[in-house]
Design a protein around this motif. Structure first.
Motif, PDB file in Angstrom:
ATOM      1  N   UNK A  61       0.696  -1.371  -0.105  1.00  0.00           N
ATOM      2  CA  UNK A  61      -0.138  -0.072  -0.079  1.00  0.00           C
ATOM      3  C   UNK A  61       0.949   1.279   0.192  1.00  0.00           C
ATOM      4  N   UNK A  62       1.750   1.476   1.056  1.00  0.00           N
ATOM      5  CA  UNK A  62       2.595   2.742   0.841  1.00  0.00           C
ATOM      6  C   UNK A  62       3.262   2.817  -0.483  1.00  0.00           C
ATOM      7  N   UNK A  63       3.864   1.766  -1.378  1.00  0.00           N
ATOM      8  CA  UNK A  63       4.359   1.701  -2.658  1.00  0.00           C
ATOM      9  C   UNK A  63       3.284   2.318  -3.585  1.00  0.00           C
ATOM     10  N   UNK A  64       2.339   1.807  -3.525  1.00  0.00           N
ATOM     11  CA  UNK A  64       1.199   2.278  -4.507  1.00  0.00           C
ATOM     12  C   UNK A  64       0.764   3.689  -4.192  1.00  0.00           C
ATOM     13  N   UNK A  65       0.468   3.938  -2.862  1.00  0.00           N
ATOM     14  CA  UNK A  65       0.285   5.378  -2.259  1.00  0.00           C
ATOM     15  C   UNK A  65       1.219   6.482  -2.953  1.00  0.00           C
ATOM     16  N   UNK A  66       2.146   6.140  -3.070  1.00  0.00           N
ATOM     17  CA  UNK A  66       3.516   7.070  -3.202  1.00  0.00           C
ATOM     18  C   UNK A  66       3.215   7.408  -4.714  1.00  0.00           C
ATOM     19  N   UNK A  67       2.714   6.898  -5.371  1.00  0.00           N
ATOM     20  CA  UNK A  67       2.636   7.024  -6.859  1.00  0.00           C
ATOM     21  C   UNK A  67       1.490   8.159  -7.177  1.00  0.00           C
ATOM     22  N   UNK A  68       0.755   8.416  -6.251  1.00  0.00           N
ATOM     23  CA  UNK A  68      -0.315   9.498  -6.363  1.00  0.00           C
ATOM     24  C   UNK A  68       0.095  10.552  -6.487  1.00  0.00           C
ATOM     25  N   UNK A  69      -0.500  11.513  -7.298  1.00  0.00           N
ATOM     26  CA  UNK A  69      -0.344  13.033  -7.444  1.00  0.00           C
ATOM     27  C   UNK A  69      -0.722  13.848  -6.152  1.00  0.00           C
ATOM     28  N   UNK A  70      -1.435  13.257  -5.432  1.00  0.00           N
ATOM     29  CA  UNK A  70      -1.831  14.164  -4.130  1.00  0.00           C
ATOM     30  C   UNK A  70      -1.532  13.210  -2.975  1.00  0.00           C
ATOM     31  N   UNK A  71      -0.365  12.511  -2.900  1.00  0.00           N
ATOM     32  CA  UNK A  71       0.263  11.790  -1.765  1.00  0.00           C
ATOM     33  C   UNK A  71       0.668  12.810  -0.666  1.00  0.00           C
ATOM     34  N   UNK A  72       0.941  14.134  -0.861  1.00  0.00           N
ATOM     35  CA  UNK A  72       1.467  15.171   0.188  1.00  0.00           C
ATOM     36  C   UNK A  72       0.307  15.634   0.660  1.00  0.00           C
ATOM     37  N   UNK A  73      -0.819  15.496   0.358  1.00  0.00           N
ATOM     38  CA  UNK A  73      -2.099  16.111   0.831  1.00  0.00           C
ATOM     39  C   UNK A  73      -2.305  15.524   2.313  1.00  0.00           C
ATOM     40  N   UNK A  74      -2.799  16.757   3.097  1.00  0.00           N
ATOM     41  CA  UNK A  74      -2.889  16.401   4.638  1.00  0.00           C
ATOM     42  C   UNK A  74      -3.870  15.016   4.782  1.00  0.00           C
ATOM     43  N   UNK A  75      -5.016  15.254   4.178  1.00  0.00           N
ATOM     44  CA  UNK A  75      -5.973  14.266   4.302  1.00  0.00           C
ATOM     45  C   UNK A  75      -5.542  12.750   3.851  1.00  0.00           C
ATOM     46  N   UNK A  76      -4.751  12.675   2.683  1.00  0.00           N
ATOM     47  CA  UNK A  76      -4.344  11.564   2.174  1.00  0.00           C
ATOM     48  C   UNK A  76      -3.193  11.096   3.284  1.00  0.00           C
ATOM     49  N   UNK A  77      -2.480  11.826   3.868  1.00  0.00           N
ATOM     50  CA  UNK A  77      -1.343  11.145   4.845  1.00  0.00           C
ATOM     51  C   UNK A  77      -2.111  10.867   5.878  1.00  0.00           C
ATOM     52  N   UNK A  78      -3.211  11.488   6.609  1.00  0.00           N
ATOM     53  CA  UNK A  78      -4.066  11.018   7.552  1.00  0.00           C
ATOM     54  C   UNK A  78      -4.296   9.604   7.385  1.00  0.00           C
ATOM     55  N   UNK A  79      -4.879   9.448   5.919  1.00  0.00           N
ATOM     56  CA  UNK A  79      -5.547   8.114   5.850  1.00  0.00           C
ATOM     57  C   UNK A  79      -4.461   6.939   5.808  1.00  0.00           C
ATOM     58  N   UNK A  80      -3.462   7.151   5.214  1.00  0.00           N
ATOM     59  CA  UNK A  80      -2.183   6.280   5.067  1.00  0.00           C
ATOM     60  C   UNK A  80      -1.753   5.965   6.497  1.00  0.00           C
ATOM     61  N   UNK A  81      -1.713   7.142   7.422  1.00  0.00           N
ATOM     62  CA  UNK A  81      -1.385   6.674   8.861  1.00  0.00           C
ATOM     63  C   UNK A  81      -2.082   5.850   9.492  1.00  0.00           C
ATOM     64  N   UNK A  82      -3.325   6.192   9.272  1.00  0.00           N
ATOM     65  CA  UNK A  82      -4.375   5.291   9.900  1.00  0.00           C
ATOM     66  C   UNK A  82      -4.202   3.812   9.656  1.00  0.00           C
ATOM     67  N   UNK A  83      -4.194   3.633   8.253  1.00  0.00           N
ATOM     68  CA  UNK A  83      -4.179   2.239   7.600  1.00  0.00           C
ATOM     69  C   UNK A  83      -2.993   1.691   7.998  1.00  0.00           C
ATOM     70  N   UNK A  84      -1.742   2.245   8.086  1.00  0.00           N
ATOM     71  CA  UNK A  84      -0.419   1.784   8.598  1.00  0.00           C
ATOM     72  C   UNK A  84      -0.350   1.164   9.962  1.00  0.00           C
ATOM     73  N   UNK A  85      -0.994   2.145  10.872  1.00  0.00           N
ATOM     74  CA  UNK A  85      -1.079   1.852  12.225  1.00  0.00           C
ATOM     75  C   UNK A  85      -2.088   0.596  12.601  1.00  0.00           C
ATOM     76  N   UNK A  86      -2.905   0.390  11.831  1.00  0.00           N
ATOM     77  CA  UNK A  86      -3.870  -0.895  11.974  1.00  0.00           C
ATOM     78  C   UNK A  86      -2.946  -1.967  11.562  1.00  0.00           C
ATOM     79  N   UNK A  87      -2.472  -1.781  10.171  1.00  0.00           N
ATOM     80  CA  UNK A  87      -1.664  -3.073   9.747  1.00  0.00           C
ATOM     81  C   UNK A  87      -0.254  -3.338  10.290  1.00  0.00           C
ATOM     82  N   UNK A  88       0.291  -2.353  10.791  1.00  0.00           N
ATOM     83  CA  UNK A  88       1.568  -2.669  11.526  1.00  0.00           C
ATOM     84  C   UNK A  88       1.211  -3.459  12.763  1.00  0.00           C
TER      85      UNK A  88
END
Length: 252
Positions: A61-88
């Motif tokens: 998921x982080x690899x695919x996420x990083x290809x997105x044009x809005x990967x640095x948007x605050x909302x996008x980073x919040x979503x990725x953080x929650x996702x990774x917290x759960x799956x870690x």
């Protein structure tokens, strides 16, 4: 067909697939844990099985996420953080907490989970950092705040419920017992309730179709399994509390 159209089609397909999945799993519970029946081919330890099932969600998921044009948007980073917290936790910590006496898992089940997470993870990663509306006003950020509160409340419930079950397995190796305490007072599977709250909160934050699809599919899977667990408890323990529901307090 453009990628955004394909992405939308596959995301709605995940929503639609939740219905037959719920029906099938209600009739035939996934064969792992207490519902293991044998006859599903080679087996592996529960610890390794959980890692195999969940690792794409943590690493791909982080690899695919990083290809997105809005990967640095605050909302996008919040979503990725929650996702990774759960799956870690689900990939690295939860398997290590399982008791050595945990039932072995069919390799087929682990591989099915792996394939699902490859597909679902890619859909949601693109939804997080590419195909989403990042222009949020006050109402949008209020929705994100509500979703985050629901996500973390669900995580707390899930962690507590898992701890109760793991402690029982440690104290009674090779045997099942009736869990008590916390939301076990009201439902048989507060661990599943907590996880569904997490993904409902994630959907509120993301507010897109892949997050909706993941919530619906999780509800189909965990809801059916909660009903199977509930029926199993009632059959195995004659004094099982009659007031408990399977998943939703006082309702289901």
């Amino acid at each position: 067909m453009r990628e955004n159209a394909i992405h939308a089609l596959l995301s709605w397909g995940l929503v639609a697939a939740s219905v037959p999945t719920a029906i099938y799993l209600r009739l035939r519970p996934a064969p792992y844990g207490r519902h293991t029946t044998g006859g599903f081919g080679p087996e592996l330890s529960a610890r390794l099985g959980w890692v195999i099932m969940e690792v794409p969600a943590l690493l791909r998921v982080p690899f695919v996420y990083a290809q997105g044009s809005s990967a640095r948007e605050p909302l996008a980073m919040i979503l990725l953080g929650c996702w990774l917290l759960h799956y870690a936790h689900r990939t690295l910590i939860f398997p290590l907490r399982l008791a050595p006496s945990s039932r072995r898992m069919p390799l087929l089940v682990a591989l099915a989970g792996f394939v699902f997470q490859v597909f679902n993870g890619a859909l949601n990663a693109r939804g997080m950092s590419e195909f989403n509306d990042f222009a949020l006003g006050p109402a949008g950020w209020a929705r994100v705040g509500l979703g985050a509160a629901l996500f973390f409340a669900g995580m707390a419930i899930n962690l507590h419920a898992d701890t109760v079950l793991l402690r029982l397995r440690r104290d009674h190796p090779g045997a099942y017992s009736v869990p008590t305490g916390g939301l076990y007072r009201f439902v048989s599977c507060p661990n599943y309730l907590g996880e569904l709250m997490e993904w409902a909160g994630f959907f509120l934050m993301a507010w897109n179709v892949p997050a909706l699809g993941f919530f619906c599919y999780s509800a189909a899977n965990l809801g059916a399994r909660a009903l199977s667990h509930h029926a199993w408890y009632r059959e195995k323990f004659e004094d099982y509390p009659r007031e408990r529901r399977a998943l939703l307090p006082f309702v289901l």
